[in-house]
Design a protein around this motif. Structure first.
Motif, PDB file in Angstrom:
ATOM      1  N   PRO A 308      32.662 -13.092  -0.821  1.00 30.89           N
ATOM      2  CA  PRO A 308      32.420 -14.479  -1.215  1.00 30.89           C
ATOM      3  C   PRO A 308      32.864 -15.447  -0.114  1.00 30.89           C
ATOM      4  N   PRO A 309      32.004 -16.363   0.325  1.00 29.09           N
ATOM      5  CA  PRO A 309      32.376 -17.276   1.410  1.00 29.09           C
ATOM      6  C   PRO A 309      33.028 -18.565   0.901  1.00 29.09           C
ATOM      7  N   THR A 310      33.799 -19.194   1.754  1.00 26.53           N
ATOM      8  CA  THR A 310      34.175 -20.588   1.543  1.00 26.53           C
ATOM      9  C   THR A 310      32.976 -21.453   1.939  1.00 26.53           C
ATOM     10  N   MET A 311      33.049 -22.745   1.663  1.00 23.49           N
ATOM     11  CA  MET A 311      31.943 -23.612   2.058  1.00 23.49           C
ATOM     12  C   MET A 311      31.800 -23.643   3.579  1.00 23.49           C
ATOM     13  N   ALA A 312      32.924 -23.629   4.287  1.00 21.20           N
ATOM     14  CA  ALA A 312      32.877 -23.627   5.753  1.00 21.20           C
ATOM     15  C   ALA A 312      32.226 -22.347   6.276  1.00 21.20           C
ATOM     16  N   ALA A 313      32.582 -21.208   5.691  1.00 19.40           N
ATOM     17  CA  ALA A 313      31.995 -19.935   6.126  1.00 19.40           C
ATOM     18  C   ALA A 313      30.499 -19.907   5.815  1.00 19.40           C
ATOM     19  N   TRP A 314      30.113 -20.441   4.656  1.00 18.60           N
ATOM     20  CA  TRP A 314      28.692 -20.473   4.298  1.00 18.60           C
ATOM     21  C   TRP A 314      27.902 -21.351   5.272  1.00 18.60           C
ATOM     22  N   TYR A 317      27.888 -19.139   8.655  1.00 13.80           N
ATOM     23  CA  TYR A 317      27.257 -17.820   8.704  1.00 13.80           C
ATOM     24  C   TYR A 317      26.128 -17.631   7.695  1.00 13.80           C
ATOM     25  N   GLY A 318      26.064 -18.455   6.680  1.00 12.83           N
ATOM     26  CA  GLY A 318      25.047 -18.268   5.654  1.00 12.83           C
ATOM     27  C   GLY A 318      25.219 -16.938   4.947  1.00 12.83           C
ATOM     28  N   GLN A 763       3.263  -2.989 -12.913  1.00 13.91           N
ATOM     29  CA  GLN A 763       3.900  -4.298 -12.929  1.00 13.91           C
ATOM     30  C   GLN A 763       4.574  -4.579 -11.597  1.00 13.91           C
ATOM     31  N   LEU A 764       4.431  -5.824 -11.135  1.00 15.16           N
ATOM     32  CA  LEU A 764       5.067  -6.281  -9.899  1.00 15.16           C
ATOM     33  C   LEU A 764       5.946  -7.480 -10.229  1.00 15.16           C
ATOM     34  N   ASN A 765       7.214  -7.418  -9.834  1.00 15.07           N
ATOM     35  CA  ASN A 765       8.141  -8.525 -10.024  1.00 15.07           C
ATOM     36  C   ASN A 765       8.620  -9.039  -8.677  1.00 15.07           C
ATOM     37  N   LEU A 766       8.544 -10.342  -8.502  1.00 12.03           N
ATOM     38  CA  LEU A 766       8.970 -10.999  -7.276  1.00 12.03           C
ATOM     39  C   LEU A 766      10.152 -11.907  -7.614  1.00 12.03           C
ATOM     40  N   VAL A 767      11.300 -11.609  -7.046  1.00 10.13           N
ATOM     41  CA  VAL A 767      12.530 -12.362  -7.304  1.00 10.13           C
ATOM     42  C   VAL A 767      12.784 -13.310  -6.148  1.00 10.13           C
ATOM     43  N   ASN A 768      13.123 -14.565  -6.468  1.00 10.58           N
ATOM     44  CA  ASN A 768      13.347 -15.609  -5.458  1.00 10.58           C
ATOM     45  C   ASN A 768      12.153 -15.659  -4.502  1.00 10.58           C
ATOM     46  N   LEU A 769      11.014 -15.990  -5.081  1.00 13.04           N
ATOM     47  CA  LEU A 769       9.735 -15.924  -4.385  1.00 13.04           C
ATOM     48  C   LEU A 769       9.742 -16.688  -3.064  1.00 13.04           C
ATOM     49  N   THR A 770      10.409 -17.824  -2.997  1.00 10.74           N
ATOM     50  CA  THR A 770      10.429 -18.646  -1.783  1.00 10.74           C
ATOM     51  C   THR A 770      11.550 -18.252  -0.820  1.00 10.74           C
ATOM     52  N   ASN A 771      12.308 -17.207  -1.168  1.00  9.88           N
ATOM     53  CA  ASN A 771      13.426 -16.728  -0.341  1.00  9.88           C
ATOM     54  C   ASN A 771      14.396 -17.862  -0.011  1.00  9.88           C
ATOM     55  N   ASN A 772      14.728 -18.620  -1.033  1.00  8.71           N
ATOM     56  CA  ASN A 772      15.670 -19.715  -0.872  1.00  8.71           C
ATOM     57  C   ASN A 772      17.065 -19.166  -0.598  1.00  8.71           C
ATOM     58  N   HIS A 773      17.743 -19.711   0.414  1.00  7.77           N
ATOM     59  CA  HIS A 773      19.121 -19.321   0.719  1.00  7.77           C
ATOM     60  C   HIS A 773      20.034 -20.360   0.084  1.00  7.77           C
ATOM     61  N   TYR A 774      20.867 -19.936  -0.856  1.00  8.46           N
ATOM     62  CA  TYR A 774      21.623 -20.901  -1.637  1.00  8.46           C
ATOM     63  C   TYR A 774      22.905 -20.265  -2.179  1.00  8.46           C
ATOM     64  N   LEU A 775      23.831 -21.116  -2.562  1.00  5.06           N
ATOM     65  CA  LEU A 775      25.021 -20.699  -3.288  1.00  5.06           C
ATOM     66  C   LEU A 775      24.725 -20.834  -4.779  1.00  5.06           C
ATOM     67  N   ALA A 776      24.920 -19.738  -5.527  1.00  2.00           N
ATOM     68  CA  ALA A 776      24.481 -19.692  -6.918  1.00  2.00           C
ATOM     69  C   ALA A 776      25.571 -20.050  -7.909  1.00  2.00           C
ATOM     70  N   GLY A 777      26.840 -19.946  -7.511  1.00  2.00           N
ATOM     71  CA  GLY A 777      27.906 -20.203  -8.472  1.00  2.00           C
ATOM     72  C   GLY A 777      29.261 -20.255  -7.792  1.00  2.00           C
ATOM     73  N   ILE A 778      30.269 -20.582  -8.593  1.00  2.00           N
ATOM     74  CA  ILE A 778      31.644 -20.699  -8.097  1.00  2.00           C
ATOM     75  C   ILE A 778      32.365 -19.383  -8.357  1.00  2.00           C
ATOM     76  N   TYR A 779      32.852 -18.759  -7.305  1.00  2.29           N
ATOM     77  CA  TYR A 779      33.582 -17.496  -7.432  1.00  2.29           C
ATOM     78  C   TYR A 779      35.039 -17.753  -7.794  1.00  2.29           C
ATOM     79  N   SER A 780      35.636 -18.769  -7.175  1.00  2.00           N
ATOM     80  CA  SER A 780      37.025 -19.123  -7.506  1.00  2.00           C
ATOM     81  C   SER A 780      37.179 -20.637  -7.504  1.00  2.00           C
ATOM     82  N   THR A 781      37.609 -21.176  -8.629  1.00  2.00           N
ATOM     83  CA  THR A 781      37.903 -22.599  -8.759  1.00  2.00           C
ATOM     84  C   THR A 781      39.284 -22.882  -8.177  1.00  2.00           C
ATOM     85  N   GLN A 782      39.434 -24.043  -7.525  1.00  2.00           N
ATOM     86  CA  GLN A 782      40.732 -24.433  -6.970  1.00  2.00           C
ATOM     87  C   GLN A 782      41.133 -25.810  -7.503  1.00  2.00           C
TER      88      GLN A 782
END
Length: 819
Positions: A308-314, A317-318, A763-782
């Motif tokens: 899990p990255p910090t905001m600075a690491a994200w 490095y993405g 059946q064909l399933n496509l996940v994150n069709l646009t290949n968006n690079h994003y942060l999905a949630g908070i791993y640790s609240t401070q």
């Protein structure tokens, strides 16, 4: 010898229920009930759990004389009902919203994703992702397949505040639960989200955010089976098979058993994930409508943790901020040192026993057993090693070249054993045509042991044992295993409940009044030197509830409910934690950690006709002792801790709208507005941070979902879009996770039967069709990310929150058929 066990003083009335119901279920009450009720009349609604029938969302009774409902189900006691309500289900070519809008006629807000929708999703997905389209549910997925654990919040409340029900039994009532460990999606009939006040007869002690119920597929009356094979991106592959026995002679027995095996590479770094899983269900139908159902699930899982990255690491490095792929001595970020292993089983035996035409006994014992090991790594020096607060003298560490006086890189795993067992028993009595009185008791016992230890690595840097085998453990000079943690937790909960469900005006008016009282006892035994050995926590919580529903006609319905929900403290939070390299106590046991309470009110409206189904809900929450989870580093292992954030107020609105198929197309829309604020200043480092009036963490103001489905019985598909606005990761609101959008798609074709092969499907399933690079949630609240001035004027240093990286693009192709 020190005493490490305590027994809750039993309530005489609840024990009588438990004893009598257990005796009845074991000693053969069902055959006796069969004779007593051979002539009992039955008037039932279509069974929503099978995806059959065409019941409307605003359901009407089968007859005017039907007694009051169970959990809002307008039917007499017939043994076939469940704790949920009549719902809109079926195939996607005739379901509202493509199977995403199975609302109920309950007095409370309740929505569900049905089999019609589930069948269009990836075969590898999990229950958490199956409700991602529902209003208020925000799901953070770490992997595109749904096999790794992710995160979920409902109306800004996290996973640990949700009662997860597996066939009406609580698969967790304290601590942490990950839905990816529970069930194969291909065996699910429905996943139902009820985010308001919990029903008074629902078992569980962590329902501040409501309940999510996973309903298993019922065994077929005909012998058969199905096979599904999936292959996709990152060399993902899964094989699934299910066998149905059909009716076994004239015994009234039928069963199914399924097995799946998954293997795939990590999508953003080194490592892979492996999972095998078994689901099984056996039903015994008795002649008078009584039913016994045994449901069992088993999971064996090994997955690569994502870093899990910090905001600075994200920002730097993405998605490439990963654990390292090659090992060098001293590197604690090598990926093989961060593999998580789990093996667990849950079984529940649900008995619905009709004693008379107006009296039904429900008995549901259950058991959960699991073992797991949280991974980590540390560079340990023999001259600065501690067990508890005591420094170790004469410690000798080994390397591949023999003993060393220098530091060594070690695997710091924390093997743990979990045992949860309980029983939920109740009597439902139709007093007259209007009133159903329910009285019962839920009792649960939890035991959890955790033993933190160090294990050696092989020449390649891999741990010699992920499970903490004694043969590769580090030993103290006295011959004992070197442990940095040795904790035993025991929790007992006892919840007595009673209530009345009433129907009037030809079932147009439903009223519900209920009350439950929770007794909670937690014991902690910390067996390392220099810490608090025994900590106890005993509390009670009264939880009243009421609700009402009124049908103006077959199209319009209003409902309201109010109640109190509670969430007991996590048992792991009443133990001291100590650094193995400094001997300093990094966390103190909390003897007076309070039960979180929330007062909830909802006001809602439902609409249903031949073209459209909709539900809208206004809600208000007032919290005390709000428990917010965060993640801290203990001996280089990321572990969950909780912060008492005091009071919180959350208000908002949910809406779901779904169209019935028009020229084979169905539209579904859902969304939520949420305004959640912290009511008080939060304590930190001996002072208080000025947090009153700040926005609560993990609470996006706006969320929205859109799904367009097509199904002409042969070709089918859907495209679904998610939007989540920004959410704060600190109590001081000085760091924020940005909002994001994702798009998923599925396409498929159903072939005609070929000989004995039925319903072949591609059946064909496509996940994150646009290949968006994003942060999905908070791993640790401070508390605060930046240095902040406290209310007394002192400066409080900040800590960087960690985040969940959202899964990238993946394509998964599957072939399935029934026999």
């Amino acid at each position: 010898m020190k005493k490490e066990f305590g027994v809750m003083v039993p309530l005489s009335i609840s024990r009588l229920i438990l004893l009598s119901t257990t005796v009845l279920s074991i000693a053969g009450a069902m055959p006796a009930a069969r004779a007593a009720t051979a002539a009992a009349p039955v008037a039932s609604q279509p069974d929503a759990s099978h995806g059959k029938g065409t019941a409307k969302a605003v359901a009407k009774p089968a007859s005017k004389s039907a007694p009051a409902s169970s959990a809002g189900d307008d039917s007499t006691i017939d043994g076939s009902g469940s704790a949920e309500d009549v719902a809109v289900t079926g195939l996607t070519h005739r379901s509202a919203g493509g199977g995403l809008l199975a609302i109920s006629n309950s007095v409370k807000s309740s929505v569900a994703s049905t089999r019609a929708y589930i069948q269009t999703q990836p075969a590898t997905t999990n229950p958490q992702r199956l409700i991602a389209m529902q209003p208020g549910a925000v799901v953070a997925s770490q992997d595109p397949y749904g096999v790794q654990p992710g995160g979920i919040t409902v109306r800004g409340l996290n996973n640990n505040e949700i009662i997860w029900l597996f066939e009406d039994s609580p698969i967790t009532n304290d601590g942490t639960f990950y839905p990816n460990e529970a069930v194969d999606a291909l065996n699910l009939e429905e996943v139902r989200l009820s985010p308001g006040s919990t029903n008074f007869d629902v078992p569980g002690s962590n329902g501040a955010a409501g309940t999510i119920r996973m309903a298993l597929h019922d065994p077929s009356h005909k012998m058969g089976g199905m096979v599904n094979v999936t292959y996709g991106s990152y060399d993902t592959r899964q094989v699934f098979g299910r066998f149905e026995t059909g009716d076994i002679g004239h015994t009234g027995l039928r069963a199914f058993v399924s097995y799946s095996n998954f293997l795939g590479n990590d999508w953003r770094g080194p490592g892979n994930t492996w999972r095998q899983h078994v689901d099984s269900k056996i039903i015994k139908d008795w002649h008078n409508g009584s039913q016994t159902a045994l449901s069992v699930e088993w999971t064996d899982l090994n997955f690569q943790l994502e870093r899990p990255p910090t905001m600075a690491a994200w920002n730097t490095y993405g998605k490439n901020y990963n654990y390292t792929s090659t090992f060098t001595p001293g590197d604690t970020n090598y990926y093989k040192l961060h593999q998580n292993v789990y093996e667990g089983m849950f079984a529940t035996l649900n008995n619905k026993i009709i004693l008379r035409h107006n009296l039904m006994l429900n008995v549901a014992p259950y058991i959960y057993y699991a073992r797991a090991a949280a991974p980590g790594a540390v560079n340990l020096s023999p001259t600065s090693a501690y067990t508890g607060t005591q420094k170790i003298q004469g410690l000798q560490l080994e390397t591949q070249n023999g003993p060393t006086a220098n530091s060594a890189t070690l695997y710091s795993g924390s093997p743990a054993l979990f045992l949860r067992s309980g029983i939920n028993a109740s009597l439902a009595w139709d007093i007259d045509r209007h009133n159903r009185f329910i009285f019962g008791d839920w009792y649960a016992f939890t035991e959890q042991s955790s033993f933190g230890q160090f294990n050696y690595l092989d020449a390649s840097g891999s741990p010699l044992s992920l499970w903490g085998a004694r043969s590769s453990a580090v030993y103290l000079p006295n011959g004992k295993i070197y442990s940095f943690a040795d904790v035993l937790n025991r929790v007992q909960t006892d919840q007595i409940f009673l209530g009345d469900r009433m129907n009037y005006l030809d079932h147009r008016l439903s009223l519900e009044f209920g009350f439950k009282y929770l007794f909670y006892r937690a014991q902690n035994f910390n067996r390392i030197p220099g810490v608090t050995y025994n900590t106890n926590n005993n509390q009670t919580a009264p939880m009243p509830s009421l609700g009402a529903r009124y049908d103006f006609n077959s199209h319009h319905e209003v409902f309201l409910d109010a109640g109190v929900n509670s969430r007991v403290p996590d048992p792991s939070q009443i133990a001291d934690s100590v650094s193995a390299t400094t001997g300093k106590i990094t966390g103190r046991a909390s003897r007076d950690q309070k039960i979180e309470n929330s007062i909830i009110e909802e006001l809602g409206y439902r609409y249903n006709d031949n073209y459209l189904t909709a539900q809208a809900t206004l809600f208000n929450y007032n919290f005390t002792n709000r428990q917010v989870s965060t993640v801290v580093n203990q001996n280089n292992t990321l572990v969950t801790q909780y912060v008492n954030a005091g009071g919180q107020t959350s208000r908002g609105a949910d809406v779901s709208v779904g169209s019935r198929p028009f020229h084979h197309f169905s539209l579904f829309l859902s969304g939520e507005y949420l305004h959640a604020t912290i009511d008080n200043n939060v304590p930190r480092q001996g002072t208080y941070l000025p947090t009153a009036g700040k926005t609560a963490t993990g609470s996006p103001t706006w969320t929205g979902n859109v799904s367009l489905s097509y199904d002409d019985s042969k070709f089918f598909g859907n495209i679904q879009m998610h939007y989540v606005s920004g959410q704060y990761a600190t109590f001081m609101n000085d760091e924020k996770l940005p909002g994001y959008k994702t798009v998923d798609m599925s396409l498929g074709y159903r072939f005609p039967n070929v000989g004995p092969v039925k319903a072949p499907k591609l059946q064909l399933n496509l996940v994150n069709l646009t290949n968006n690079h994003y942060l999905a949630g908070i791993y640790s609240t401070q508390f605060n990310a930046k240095t902040t001035r406290a209310v007394n004027g002192t400066m409080v240093s900040g800590s960087a929150p960690l985040y969940i990286v959202g899964s990238g693009f993946a394509a998964m192709f599957s072939v399935s058929a029934a026999l």
